[in-house]
Design a protein around this motif. Structure first.
Motif, short mmCIF file in Angstrom:
data_model
loop_
_atom_site.label_atom_id
_atom_site.label_comp_id
_atom_site.label_asym_id
_atom_site.label_seq_id
_atom_site.Cartn_x
_atom_site.Cartn_y
_atom_site.Cartn_z
N PHE A 35 53.90 16.16 40.69
CA PHE A 35 53.26 15.25 41.63
C PHE A 35 53.61 15.67 43.06
CE2 PHE A 35 53.61 12.95 37.71
CZ PHE A 35 52.51 12.10 37.66
N ILE A 89 53.55 14.02 46.31
CA ILE A 89 53.38 12.61 46.67
C ILE A 89 53.35 12.36 48.17
CG2 ILE A 89 54.37 11.80 44.49
CD1 ILE A 89 56.98 11.25 45.95
N GLU A 131 43.23 15.01 44.75
CA GLU A 131 43.79 13.66 44.73
C GLU A 131 43.08 12.75 43.72
OE1 GLU A 131 43.68 12.28 48.78
OE2 GLU A 131 44.31 14.23 49.56
N ASN A 134 48.23 4.35 44.10
CA ASN A 134 48.28 3.71 45.41
C ASN A 134 47.15 2.72 45.65
OD1 ASN A 134 46.65 6.18 45.50
ND2 ASN A 134 46.32 5.68 47.64
N SER A 148 48.39 13.61 45.29
CA SER A 148 47.89 12.47 46.08
C SER A 148 48.97 12.10 47.10
CB SER A 148 47.58 11.27 45.17
OG SER A 148 46.62 11.61 44.19
N TYR A 155 50.84 8.58 47.85
CA TYR A 155 51.75 7.91 46.91
C TYR A 155 53.09 7.58 47.56
CZ TYR A 155 48.78 9.07 42.85
OH TYR A 155 47.76 9.16 41.93
N LEU A 156 53.58 8.47 48.43
CA LEU A 156 54.92 8.31 49.00
C LEU A 156 55.04 6.99 49.75
CD1 LEU A 156 57.75 9.46 49.61
CD2 LEU A 156 56.77 10.53 51.65
N ALA A 158 53.94 2.16 44.20
CA ALA A 158 53.44 3.33 43.47
C ALA A 158 54.50 3.87 42.51
CB ALA A 158 53.01 4.41 44.46
N PHE A 201 58.62 16.00 41.51
CA PHE A 201 57.93 15.47 42.68
C PHE A 201 58.20 16.37 43.89
CE2 PHE A 201 59.15 12.02 39.87
CZ PHE A 201 57.95 11.35 39.68
N TRP A 254 61.27 5.49 45.81
CA TRP A 254 61.09 6.41 44.69
C TRP A 254 62.42 6.72 44.00
CZ3 TRP A 254 56.68 8.40 42.46
CH2 TRP A 254 55.48 8.03 43.07
#
Length: 353
Positions: free
Chosen positions: A78, A80, A111, A116, A151, A154-155, A160, A178, A244
């Motif tokens: 991912f 992110i 994406e 999200n 995508s 997301y962060l 998320a 990630f 996260w």
């Protein structure tokens, strides 16, 4: 006509005594108590099984989690974050390699936006997994090939990380990796503004974005503490990473600097390959990091067009957040392949890409 009496065999006598006992007052009470307890126990376990398959009584339901997990192909990589920090350039290099596979998204890019956007997440796990497993170069599926969901919003999207943690099969969670690319937040904010303006017209200004437009956006965001239009909140990296890290091990998250990615792309890409366990992923490919998401247009806003006072206000807004970020990233454990994160350069003189 009178029915003849039946012979009283030992078996028949025992049966009659049993029925008399069952329908006596004490036996009947005991029978119904036990039957009721058995029925309640059965209903309880049925409810528990339904809870597991529907995603739990609290939190958002993941429709068809078990069924989708068996049928689909989960991504294990991912990218992110963050937007306008080189995520498209990095993903393009990765997708040019044999090792990494592209998702099938509605607009054909990297994406998926499953985690999200609540209305997209509610489409369920099966809808999400349907985006993976269709890259032509990844068919038939190689055991070492990895699908990527890149995508970058997301962060900074609240919830998320929790959604992914609740949806992913527990046995697959340790395999997830990630990648986060962080750009100096003032420069990133100006680049994001240019990106947004490139997608929507500015009233009374068809070709040139004025510095005043950007300054007004910044002032609104400062007044609301960064909570409007994605605003300055998206540049508060430390609190985003902490969300996260509440669900995933720090050694699963590689944090890179946008400045290092653009100034020394070969070393940065080597770190990415080592982190993902494919250190030879660029050999023979001749893939170069290019600016893949550039949107050239007349009158693009440059730092010199911005009021120096507004730039200074933004720098002060992010100063404490950046210090908190440096402290967080210096703490062990970290991925062995992660390079030291260098502090951001002063924002206002820097060029915005």
């Amino acid at each position: 006509r009178e029915r003849p009496a039946r012979a009283q065999t030992p078996f028949r006598c025992a049966t009659q005594r049993c029925w008399k006992f069952l329908f006596s007052r004490g036996a009947t009470k005991l029978f119904w108590i036990r039957s009721g307890a058995a029925i309640l126990a059965a209903l309880f376990w049925i409810a528990q099984i339904q809870t597991v398959f529907k995603g739990g009584p609290s939190g958002e339901r993941q429709r068809g989690v078990a069924k989708g997990a068996r049928r689909g192909r989960w991504p294990t990589v991912f990218i992110i974050g963050s937007p306008k920090a080189g995520t498209t350039s990095l993903s393009d290099v990765m997708f040019a390699s044999h090792w990494f596979c592209r998702p099938r998204s509605n607009d054909g890019n990297k994406e998926v936006h499953w985690l999200n956007r609540k209305e997209v997440f509610e489409k369920g796990v099966e809808w999400y997994l349907a985006h993976f497993g269709h890259d032509p170069k990844c068919l038939p599926q190689d055991a070492y090939q990895r699908y990527v969901d890149a995508s970058p919003t997301y962060l900074h999207s609240p919830g998320a990380a929790a959604r992914l943690n609740a949806s992913i099969p527990p046995s697959l969670k340790p395999e997830l990796r990630f990648i986060v690319i962080l750009r100096e937040p003032v420069a990133r904010q100006l680049s994001w503004f240019n990106h947004l303006v490139g997608q929507r017209p500015v009233p009374g200004n068809d070709t040139k974005t004025s510095g005043r437009d950007f300054e007004q956006e910044v002032q609104l965001s400062l007044e609301r503490r960064g909570e409007n239009w994605g605003g300055l909140e998206s540049g508060r990296y430390a609190r985003q990473l902490e969300e996260w890290l509440a669900f995933f091990d720090r050694r699963q998250i590689l944090v890179l600097s946008f400045a290092s990615l653009t100034s020394d792309s070969s070393s940065t890409l080597r770190h990415v390959g080592e982190f993902l366990g494919v250190s030879d992923w660029r050999e023979g490919g001749g893939h170069a990091l290019v600016h893949s998401n550039e949107q050239p247009r007349p009158g693009k806003l440059e730092p010199r067009d911005v009021d120096p006072q507004v730039c200074a206000d933004m720098a002060r807004f992010f100063a404490a957040e950046n210090t908190r970020l440096y402290t967080l990233l210096a703490q062990p454990p970290r991925p062995p392949s992660e390079p030291p994160f260098e502090p951001f350069l002063p924002p206002c003189p820097s060029r915005v890409y």
